[in-house]
Scaffold this active site. Structure first.
Site, mmCIF file in Angstrom:
data_model
loop_
_atom_site.group_PDB
_atom_site.id
_atom_site.type_symbol
_atom_site.label_atom_id
_atom_site.label_comp_id
_atom_site.label_asym_id
_atom_site.label_seq_id
_atom_site.Cartn_x
_atom_site.Cartn_y
_atom_site.Cartn_z
ATOM 1 N N GLY A 43 0.778 -1.238 0.000
ATOM 2 C CA GLY A 43 0.000 0.000 0.000
ATOM 3 C C GLY A 43 0.807 1.283 0.000
ATOM 4 O O GLY A 43 0.355 2.317 -0.479
ATOM 5 N N GLU A 98 3.390 4.312 5.783
ATOM 6 C CA GLU A 98 2.198 3.494 5.564
ATOM 7 C C GLU A 98 1.156 4.285 4.783
ATOM 8 O O GLU A 98 1.169 5.523 4.765
ATOM 9 C CB GLU A 98 1.668 3.043 6.937
ATOM 10 N N ASP A 102 -6.177 2.553 10.019
ATOM 11 C CA ASP A 102 -7.602 2.270 10.132
ATOM 12 C C ASP A 102 -7.887 1.877 11.582
ATOM 13 O O ASP A 102 -8.014 2.751 12.438
ATOM 14 C CB ASP A 102 -7.930 1.158 9.117
ATOM 15 N N ASP A 158 -5.608 -0.432 -2.259
ATOM 16 C CA ASP A 158 -6.321 -1.365 -3.133
ATOM 17 C C ASP A 158 -7.654 -1.793 -2.557
ATOM 18 O O ASP A 158 -7.928 -1.661 -1.368
ATOM 19 C CB ASP A 158 -5.483 -2.633 -3.320
#
Ligand code: IMP
Ligand code: MG
Length: 181
Positions: A43, A98, A102, A158
């Site tokens: 990511g 990063e 979340d 993604d």
């Protein structure tokens, strides 16, 4: 690909400006220190590539693979290290790069893990953060954008391994993942 995007949340130009600003802050904060950026694959790839070019200091880079997600949009809560750092990071100043925070589980785990390797410091630089989703507190020094609780893709992020190559951050239409369990 574009037809699956409900709206553009953060445009290419906004990302560019923010990455530049983060790079300048890091340049100031790490002057004279031995710095290593550790990107979490996959990511962080776009963010890492742009961020390192906005940091005007000698630095090292490395990558780790952690996973807490399958092909789903909710976290399993379990973090696995699938690829560790190759570099010897003892005594170095680490910034974990990063895409998004979340629940906080991935970065909480990774930061604790890297701290156990006797580096001088461990900080976090995440392009995005969804504060309303936090389950574990994460002390991130550098955050690009705080966003609402919507599933986003693009600029490295993604859904089921797709959309990483969109140049902006977009909100995926819920119909895309509700018909694809
Ligand atoms: P956490 O451990 O719950 O903080 O999860 C972080 C990881 O979940 C990120 O590295 C992403 O891979 C993934 N993730 C969380 N939210 C999103 C999203 O909105 N779009 C894409 N990936 C996400
Ligand atoms: Mg990730």
């Amino acid at each position: 690909m574009e037809k699956d995007i409900g709206k553009v949340l953060i445009a290419e130009q906004q990302i560019k400006e923010k990455v530049k600003e983060l790079g300048q802050r890091i340049t100031k904060d790490y002057e004279g220190k031995s710095l290593i950026l550790i990107g979490l694959l996959k990511g962080s790839v776009c963010f890492m590539a742009d961020l390192m070019r906005e940091i005007n200091l000698p630095l090292y880079t490395d990558y780790m693979v952690a996973s807490s997600y399958g092909n789903d949009t909710v976290s399993s809560g379990i973090v696995n290290i699938k690829k560790d750092v190759s570099a010897d990071i003892r005594g170095m100043h680490v910034i974990i790069v990063e895409d998004i925070i979340d629940s906080g589980r991935t970065l909480h785990y990774m930061a604790e893990y890297l701290k156990s390797k006797k580096c001088s410091s461990v900080e976090i630089c995440s392009l995005l953060s969804k504060p309303s989703r936090r389950e574990i507190e994460v002390d991130a020094k550098y955050i690009g954008f705080e966003i609402p609780d919507e599933f986003v893709v693009g600029y490295g992020l993604d859904y089921a391994e797709k959309y990483r190559n969109l140049p902006y951050i977009g909100v995926l239409k819920p119909s895309v993942y509700s018909k694809n369990p």
